[in-house]
Design a protein around this motif. Structure first.
Motif, short mmCIF file in Angstrom:
data_model
loop_
_atom_site.label_atom_id
_atom_site.label_comp_id
_atom_site.label_asym_id
_atom_site.label_seq_id
_atom_site.Cartn_x
_atom_site.Cartn_y
_atom_site.Cartn_z
N HIS A 50 0.84 -1.19 0.00
CA HIS A 50 0.00 0.00 0.00
C HIS A 50 0.88 1.25 0.00
O HIS A 50 2.00 1.23 0.50
N ARG A 51 0.35 2.30 -0.59
CA ARG A 51 0.97 3.63 -0.48
C ARG A 51 0.34 4.30 0.72
O ARG A 51 -0.87 4.52 0.75
N LEU A 52 1.16 4.63 1.71
CA LEU A 52 0.63 5.19 2.95
C LEU A 52 0.63 6.71 2.90
O LEU A 52 1.46 7.33 2.23
N PHE A 53 -0.30 7.30 3.62
CA PHE A 53 -0.39 8.75 3.68
C PHE A 53 -1.03 9.16 5.01
O PHE A 53 -1.71 8.38 5.66
N VAL A 54 -0.78 10.40 5.39
CA VAL A 54 -1.39 11.01 6.56
C VAL A 54 -2.55 11.88 6.10
O VAL A 54 -2.42 12.64 5.14
N VAL A 55 -3.69 11.78 6.77
CA VAL A 55 -4.81 12.67 6.53
C VAL A 55 -5.03 13.50 7.78
O VAL A 55 -5.08 12.96 8.89
N HIS A 111 -1.11 1.11 12.13
CA HIS A 111 -2.28 0.48 11.54
C HIS A 111 -2.91 1.52 10.62
O HIS A 111 -3.14 2.65 11.05
N PHE A 112 -3.12 1.19 9.37
CA PHE A 112 -3.66 2.19 8.45
C PHE A 112 -5.05 1.77 7.97
O PHE A 112 -5.40 0.60 7.94
N ILE A 113 -5.83 2.79 7.60
CA ILE A 113 -7.21 2.58 7.17
C ILE A 113 -7.26 2.62 5.65
O ILE A 113 -6.86 3.61 5.03
N THR A 114 -7.73 1.55 5.05
CA THR A 114 -7.83 1.47 3.59
C THR A 114 -9.18 2.00 3.10
O THR A 114 -10.10 2.21 3.89
N GLU A 115 -9.29 2.17 1.79
CA GLU A 115 -10.52 2.69 1.20
C GLU A 115 -11.73 1.83 1.54
O GLU A 115 -12.85 2.33 1.62
N ALA A 116 -11.51 0.54 1.73
CA ALA A 116 -12.62 -0.36 2.05
C ALA A 116 -13.17 -0.12 3.45
O ALA A 116 -14.24 -0.63 3.79
N ARG A 117 -12.43 0.67 4.26
CA ARG A 117 -12.83 0.88 5.66
C ARG A 117 -13.28 2.30 5.93
O ARG A 117 -13.31 2.72 7.07
N TRP A 118 -13.60 3.10 4.88
CA TRP A 118 -14.21 4.39 5.15
C TRP A 118 -15.50 4.52 4.37
O TRP A 118 -15.69 3.93 3.31
#
Length: 299
Positions: A50-55, A111-118
């Motif tokens: 995955h490409r990680l990013f901060v929001v 732990h990162f949140i993927t598109e499937a989890r928002w």
């Protein structure tokens, strides 16, 4: 509300105005959440990268909080300098921004949140998510946010208003959920999750509504509802007591008080940044790189 998954504590990062402040945990900043976009197909030697990013909120970055602090697996903290990175703001001016971040899975406890989890609007409809749903936020309470380690606080509440019309915050209009959950300085940019539940039917009932209101509720997942960006305030008159010259107590002074309602930017706004800004190019480049590495591994 059932017990919170410990992994969700590790999707939150703290943001500080300098590396020194981040190491010492001394200056008030904001919060952020780690997101991830899949850039591999899961078939190659790289697994499913995955490409990680901060929001976070744009106003958190604008006040100079460009150093991210997160916990490591050996019980320490790591500071990542995001000042030199390219930040991608929401294309329509919403109080939301994204910054790519490079982390080491063998070092960082994340732990990162993927598109499937928002959530998106279709998901809201399909799962009948509405007013009164249980939500919780994971972020910083300044003063008890941890000095030597990030120690996020979990706050609880309910959806009080859907994003049907914009509210004004800091002189700008913002589409958002209103959540009955007190927001405080430091919680800006923190993730807010909604419980998505399944319902066990009673014998003889196969109606969804009957199951929902007469069945047994089981929480299936916690999904990212959005990011905290403000607390709704109200103006209260200052009353002067025990002053014989002013028996009614009324003054001309007013103060803003916290109404106990937080503004939460919908998670689907993140998609606007991923798709409609130049960050999309970085994602495509990462996909191409993973594909090339997988092809070499197969050979």
């Amino acid at each position: 509300m059932p017990r919170i998954d410990d992994d969700l504590l590790n999707c939150v990062i703290y943001l500080y105005p300098s590396e020194q402040d981040a190491v010492a945990g001394t200056a008030a900043g904001g919060s952020g959440v780690l997101g991830g976009v899949e850039v591999g197909n899961g078939d190659g030697s790289k697994g499913n990268p995955h490409r990680l990013f901060v929001v976070t909120n744009k106003h958190v970055r604008a006040t100079g909080n460009l150093f991210a602090r997160l916990n490591t697996k050996n019980g320490e903290v790591s500071v990542v300098d995001l000042a030199s990175e390219r930040w991608f703001d929401h294309p329509d001016g919403d109080d939301l921004t994204v910054c790519p971040i490079n982390l080491q899975p063998e070092v960082h406890k994340v732990h990162f949140i993927t598109e499937a989890r928002w959530v998106d609007k279709a998901f809201m409809t399909d799962m009948d998510i509405g007013l009164g749903e249980d939500v919780f936020s994971v972020g910083r309470v300044i003063g008890v946010d941890g000095k030597s380690l990030n120690t996020p606080t979990v706050r609880f509440g309910n959806i009080a208003q859907l994003p049907l019309s914009a509210i004004e915050a800091d002189g700008k209009q913002q589409d958002c959920f209103l959540v009955e959950m007190r927001s405080l300085p430091g919680f800006s940019g923190s993730p807010v999750f909604v419980e998505v539940a399944k319902y066990v039917h009673f014998p003889g009932s196969d109606k969804f509504k009957l199951a929902k209101y007469g069945g047994i509720r089981i929480v299936a997942a916690n999904i990212l509802l959005g990011l905290d960006f403000c607390h709704v305030t109200r103006s209260e008159k200052v009353i002067e007591k025990n002053n014989p010259d002013n028996p009614n107590g009324a003054t001309s002074f007013y103060i803003n008080t916290n109404s106990g309602i937080a503004g939460v930017i919908p998670a689907w706004k993140i998609d606007d940044i991923l798709v409609r800004t130049e960050f999309r190019q970085q994602i495509e480049e990462a996909k191409a790189l993973v594909k090339a590495e997988d092809s070499q591994a197969v050979i």
